[in-house]
Scaffold this motif. Structure first.
Motif, PDB file in Angstrom:
ATOM      1  N   GLN A   1       0.922  -1.347  -0.177  1.00  0.00           N
ATOM      2  CA  GLN A   1      -0.050   0.023   0.066  1.00  0.00           C
ATOM      3  C   GLN A   1       0.688   1.272  -0.166  1.00  0.00           C
ATOM      4  O   GLN A   1       0.631   2.234  -0.829  1.00  0.00           O
ATOM      5  CB  GLN A   1      -1.039  -0.061   1.037  1.00  0.00           C
ATOM      6  CG  GLN A   1      -2.196  -0.871   0.977  1.00  0.00           C
ATOM      7  CD  GLN A   1      -2.908  -1.087   2.362  1.00  0.00           C
ATOM      8  OE1 GLN A   1      -2.071  -0.922   3.493  1.00  0.00           O
ATOM      9  NE2 GLN A   1      -4.016  -1.414   2.427  1.00  0.00           N
ATOM     10  N   ASN A   2       1.901   1.251   0.851  1.00  0.00           N
ATOM     11  CA  ASN A   2       2.681   2.517   0.771  1.00  0.00           C
ATOM     12  C   ASN A   2       3.476   2.426  -0.562  1.00  0.00           C
ATOM     13  O   ASN A   2       3.607   3.809  -1.065  1.00  0.00           O
ATOM     14  CB  ASN A   2       3.835   2.309   1.819  1.00  0.00           C
ATOM     15  CG  ASN A   2       3.511   2.369   3.330  1.00  0.00           C
ATOM     16  OD1 ASN A   2       2.565   3.461   3.561  1.00  0.00           O
ATOM     17  ND2 ASN A   2       3.817   1.811   4.263  1.00  0.00           N
ATOM     18  N   ILE A   3       4.016   1.424  -0.851  1.00  0.00           N
ATOM     19  CA  ILE A   3       4.649   1.759  -2.455  1.00  0.00           C
ATOM     20  C   ILE A   3       3.506   2.092  -3.401  1.00  0.00           C
ATOM     21  O   ILE A   3       4.057   2.831  -4.223  1.00  0.00           O
ATOM     22  CB  ILE A   3       5.417   0.525  -2.869  1.00  0.00           C
ATOM     23  CG1 ILE A   3       6.467   0.194  -2.017  1.00  0.00           C
ATOM     24  CG2 ILE A   3       5.895   0.653  -4.694  1.00  0.00           C
ATOM     25  CD1 ILE A   3       7.026  -1.392  -2.221  1.00  0.00           C
ATOM     26  N   LEU A   4       2.460   1.606  -3.440  1.00  0.00           N
ATOM     27  CA  LEU A   4       1.339   1.982  -4.413  1.00  0.00           C
ATOM     28  C   LEU A   4       0.956   3.795  -4.261  1.00  0.00           C
ATOM     29  O   LEU A   4       0.861   4.279  -5.023  1.00  0.00           O
ATOM     30  CB  LEU A   4       0.136   1.220  -4.242  1.00  0.00           C
ATOM     31  CG  LEU A   4      -0.717   1.021  -5.366  1.00  0.00           C
ATOM     32  CD1 LEU A   4      -0.337   1.043  -6.925  1.00  0.00           C
ATOM     33  CD2 LEU A   4      -2.097   0.136  -5.055  1.00  0.00           C
TER      34      LEU A   4
ATOM     35  N   ALA B   1      12.584  -2.690  -2.289  1.00  0.00           N
ATOM     36  CA  ALA B   1      13.497  -1.817  -2.149  1.00  0.00           C
ATOM     37  C   ALA B   1      14.384  -1.640  -3.696  1.00  0.00           C
ATOM     38  O   ALA B   1      14.181  -0.489  -4.029  1.00  0.00           O
ATOM     39  CB  ALA B   1      14.632  -2.341  -1.561  1.00  0.00           C
ATOM     40  N   ALA B   2      13.944  -2.554  -4.504  1.00  0.00           N
ATOM     41  CA  ALA B   2      14.432  -2.385  -5.866  1.00  0.00           C
ATOM     42  C   ALA B   2      13.619  -1.580  -6.600  1.00  0.00           C
ATOM     43  O   ALA B   2      13.973  -0.653  -7.491  1.00  0.00           O
ATOM     44  CB  ALA B   2      14.583  -3.873  -6.706  1.00  0.00           C
ATOM     45  N   LEU B   3      12.408  -1.676  -6.442  1.00  0.00           N
ATOM     46  CA  LEU B   3      11.386  -0.865  -6.949  1.00  0.00           C
ATOM     47  C   LEU B   3      11.440   0.498  -6.449  1.00  0.00           C
ATOM     48  O   LEU B   3      11.321   1.406  -7.413  1.00  0.00           O
ATOM     49  CB  LEU B   3       9.861  -1.202  -6.383  1.00  0.00           C
ATOM     50  CG  LEU B   3       8.581  -0.514  -7.351  1.00  0.00           C
ATOM     51  CD1 LEU B   3       8.617  -0.839  -8.780  1.00  0.00           C
ATOM     52  CD2 LEU B   3       7.621  -1.362  -6.787  1.00  0.00           C
ATOM     53  N   ARG B   4      11.822   0.758  -5.375  1.00  0.00           N
ATOM     54  CA  ARG B   4      11.678   2.304  -4.988  1.00  0.00           C
ATOM     55  C   ARG B   4      13.307   2.862  -5.387  1.00  0.00           C
ATOM     56  O   ARG B   4      13.196   3.865  -5.943  1.00  0.00           O
ATOM     57  CB  ARG B   4      11.833   2.328  -3.230  1.00  0.00           C
ATOM     58  CG  ARG B   4      10.541   2.183  -2.756  1.00  0.00           C
ATOM     59  CD  ARG B   4      10.312   2.869  -1.483  1.00  0.00           C
ATOM     60  NE  ARG B   4       9.160   2.968  -0.808  1.00  0.00           N
ATOM     61  CZ  ARG B   4       8.403   2.684   0.068  1.00  0.00           C
ATOM     62  NH1 ARG B   4       9.003   1.693   0.724  1.00  0.00           N
ATOM     63  NH2 ARG B   4       7.196   3.111   0.517  1.00  0.00           N
ATOM     64  N   ILE B   5      14.464   1.810  -5.300  1.00  0.00           N
ATOM     65  CA  ILE B   5      15.712   2.687  -5.536  1.00  0.00           C
ATOM     66  C   ILE B   5      16.003   2.704  -6.922  1.00  0.00           C
ATOM     67  O   ILE B   5      16.333   3.878  -7.582  1.00  0.00           O
ATOM     68  CB  ILE B   5      16.834   1.729  -4.857  1.00  0.00           C
ATOM     69  CG1 ILE B   5      16.590   2.077  -3.250  1.00  0.00           C
ATOM     70  CG2 ILE B   5      18.000   2.290  -5.335  1.00  0.00           C
ATOM     71  CD1 ILE B   5      17.465   1.133  -2.461  1.00  0.00           C
TER      72      ILE B   5
END
Length: 172
Positions: free
Chosen positions: A8-11, A130-134
């Motif tokens: 939910q946070n990443i979305l 983490a990969a998605l964010r970084i």
């Protein structure tokens, strides 16, 4: 007590950044697609396409275990868009695919490692979230920032992304 999941946070972060990215892409002048501010810079049209194509790359972080840059069968982005309409259509399509993949994911899946390789060489190994964010969101934000500089240098009003820009009332 309300708890929020990793997914939910990443979305939520993704939705915010996609909206900002679309604002910048909507202003890309395709009549100046070959513009480069410096000989080492990517041409404007290619940079805008890269920002969009990174969305497909981010989808891999959610759905796959790894990506090998040397794999000839790995998915490749389509041809470079030749108009703003093509660029935005691809952005909307890739955004929806990424959002759907993320919506169908679950927190435990996002903690499993994703590996980015060039043959046997491991370039990156991180949990998928983490990969998605970084390598996903931060990488896109970096290139979106470059695009906003191109717009400024071409005297095209820069949209506000985290508040008003100097081109908007109340901006600085």
């Amino acid at each position: 007590m309300h708890t929020s999941s990793l997914q939910q946070n990443i979305l939520a972060e993704l939705d915010h950044e996609l909206a900002n990215t679309r604002k910048v892409l909507e202003r890309v002048p395709y009549d100046k697609a070959d513009y480069t501010p410096h000989p080492k810079s990517m041409p404007l049209g290619k940079l805008a396409a890269h920002v969009v194509n990174l969305l497909a790359f981010k989808t891999l972080f959610v759905q796959a275990d790894s990506r090998d840059f040397l794999d000839p069968n790995a998915p490749k982005p389509g041809p470079t868009p030749t108009s703003r309409e093509e660029l935005l259509a691809r952005f909307d399509q890739y955004s929806q695919t990424l959002r759907q993949a993320l919506q169908e994911s679950y927190d435990e899946q996002l903690t499993h490692n994703f590996q980015l390789r060039r043959g046997e060489q491991v370039l990156m190994e991180r949990p998928r979230g983490a990969a998605l964010r970084i390598m996903g969101l931060n990488h896109s934000i970096h290139h979106r920032g470059q695009l906003s500089v191109y717009l400024r240098l071409l005297d095209i009003p820069v949209p506000g992304l985290y508040g008003p820009s100097a081109d908007e009332p109340g901006g600085f």
